[in-house]
Motif scaffolding. Structure first.
Motif, PDB file in Angstrom:
ATOM      1  N   SER A 295      -4.566  -2.266  -2.581  1.00 14.87           N
ATOM      2  CA  SER A 295      -3.285  -2.750  -3.308  1.00 14.87           C
ATOM      3  C   SER A 295      -2.326  -1.207  -3.568  1.00 14.87           C
ATOM      4  O   SER A 295      -1.331  -1.586  -4.345  1.00 14.87           O
ATOM      5  N   THR A 296      -2.560  -0.602  -2.857  1.00 16.63           N
ATOM      6  CA  THR A 296      -2.026   0.720  -2.867  1.00 16.63           C
ATOM      7  C   THR A 296      -1.421   1.106  -1.284  1.00 16.63           C
ATOM      8  O   THR A 296      -2.275   0.838  -0.627  1.00 16.63           O
ATOM      9  N   PRO A 297      -0.350   1.674  -0.943  1.00 14.29           N
ATOM     10  CA  PRO A 297      -0.167   2.027   0.013  1.00 14.29           C
ATOM     11  C   PRO A 297      -1.043   2.789   0.967  1.00 14.29           C
ATOM     12  O   PRO A 297      -1.615   2.521   2.254  1.00 14.29           O
ATOM     13  N   LYS A 298      -1.834   3.763   0.381  1.00 17.20           N
ATOM     14  CA  LYS A 298      -2.815   4.640   1.106  1.00 17.20           C
ATOM     15  C   LYS A 298      -4.110   3.577   1.257  1.00 17.20           C
ATOM     16  O   LYS A 298      -4.663   3.769   2.377  1.00 17.20           O
ATOM     17  N   GLU A 299      -4.666   2.658   0.368  1.00 21.29           N
ATOM     18  CA  GLU A 299      -5.539   1.846   0.578  1.00 21.29           C
ATOM     19  C   GLU A 299      -5.232   1.029   1.806  1.00 21.29           C
ATOM     20  O   GLU A 299      -6.131   0.555   2.568  1.00 21.29           O
ATOM     21  N   ARG A 300      -4.024   0.548   1.843  1.00 17.71           N
ATOM     22  CA  ARG A 300      -3.520  -0.378   3.040  1.00 17.71           C
ATOM     23  C   ARG A 300      -3.671   0.296   4.206  1.00 17.71           C
ATOM     24  O   ARG A 300      -4.118  -0.145   5.141  1.00 17.71           O
TER      25      ARG A 300
END
Length: 332
Positions: A295-300
């Motif tokens: 759900s965050t750019p880094k997690e993506r």
């Protein structure tokens, strides 16, 4: 998986029956020794939703059907038991082996064979009554050693999740195993997998974690690579890990399955077995997951990198197709 030799439990002096290949209940050994002690060895229960772990159950006195046990012994020791039915048993057949100590003209003779080769009437007599002893021990047997586990918590921490599981010895005697953060994580060796069912959408799963070999947040609590659990004891393990796949927020019921080696003492002898078990459907822990993953750019970014690596291990041949959900965009 269990086997019919002494490496996976006591070899009785009266009779034993090892039954393999039953997808509903896993492999098992049911036996009775000369003192009347009955034993059920269940080291493979991963496909049994109601097993709640795996191990060895024992019973004596009125805890099992003594008449049924004697019927098994009579069938296995019948003079016709060695005659067979002329059936072909190939190496690919699921193993079902019996052994018995029989009194023949005042002398004790050891008889062994494939249960499927018994004459039909003796086969029915032996398997029916062994099944009665099996059922009695599942219902009333005392746990000699019995390993189970549960999911305690799943919490977001930084870019990772901390998944805490409790491994329990529900039996009366000690057992030991290697610390899970040094397990191989390889199929049929040592694995520890957590997954959940979304309570808001029947049948929809999510939040899967492979924990074997993952770092422990509470490693300082363990002095050695081997963990000893006394009878009734438990230890908690807090793993730092990432979910395997995309998952939605919601209320989830978490459970786990494990495949590992356990050691215990049989008198003065050390025993070892490969145990494969599921924690059980009614032993699930309800945990609210308040956000999607990723759900965050880094997690993506992290999820896509991991997913691309895993897909490389599943190549698609020319002309083949597959269905795969993903978060696809141009790779920089």
């Amino acid at each position: 998986m269990a086997s019919g030799n002494t490496a996976n439990g006591q070899q009785p002096k009266q009779w034993s029956l090892f039954w393999g290949g039953d997808w509903r209940a896993g492999d098992y050994v049911v036996s009775v020794d000369e003192s009347g002690l009955a034993r059920l060895t269940l080291f493979d229960t991963a496909n049994n939703e109601n097993a709640h772990g795996a191990g060895i159950l024992e019973g004596s006195g009125d805890l099992y059907d003594r008449k049924a046990a004697e019927e098994v012994r009579q069938a296995l020791c019948d003079p016709n038991s060695q005659a067979g039915r002329g059936l072909e048993v190939t190496p690919t057949d699921a193993p079902a082996i019996f052994s018995a100590s029989c009194n023949v003209n005042g002398e004790v003779q050891e008889r062994k064979g494939h249960i499927a080769l018994l004459p039909e009437e003796l086969f029915k007599k032996a398997t029916k009554n062994a099944g009665l002893v099996h059922a009695d021990l599942v219902r009333s047997g005392r746990k000699k050693i019995w390993i189970n586990a549960s999911v305690l918590k799943v919490e977001k921490q930084g870019n990772d999740f901390i998944v805490t599981v409790r491994i329990i010895n529900c039996g009366k005697e000690a057992l030991s195993f290697r610390r899970p953060d040094i397990w191989s994580g390889k199929s049929r060796e040592e694995t520890l997998s957590v997954g959940a069912v979304n309570l808001d959408h029947s049948g929809y799963g999510g939040w899967e974690f492979d924990l074997a070999g993952q770092p422990l947040e509470n490693k300082a609590e363990f002095k050695d690579e081997v963990v000893i659990l006394e009878g009734g004891g438990f230890r908690d393990f807090a793993f730092r890990a990432k979910p395997k796949d995309q998952s939605k927020a919601g209320d989830y019921a978490f459970s786990l399955d494990a495949w590992l080696y356990i050691d215990w003492m049989e008198g003065r002898e050390k025993r070892r077995a490969h145990v494969d078990f599921y924690s059980g459907t009614d032993g699930r822990t309800i945990i609210k997951m308040d956000r999607d993953y990723p759900s965050t750019p880094k997690e993506r970014e992290e999820w896509e990198a991991t997913h691309r690596t895993s897909m490389l291990l599943q190549p698609v041949g020319p002309g083949e197709t597959f269905a795969e959900d993903g978060l696809y965009r141009a790779v920089r």
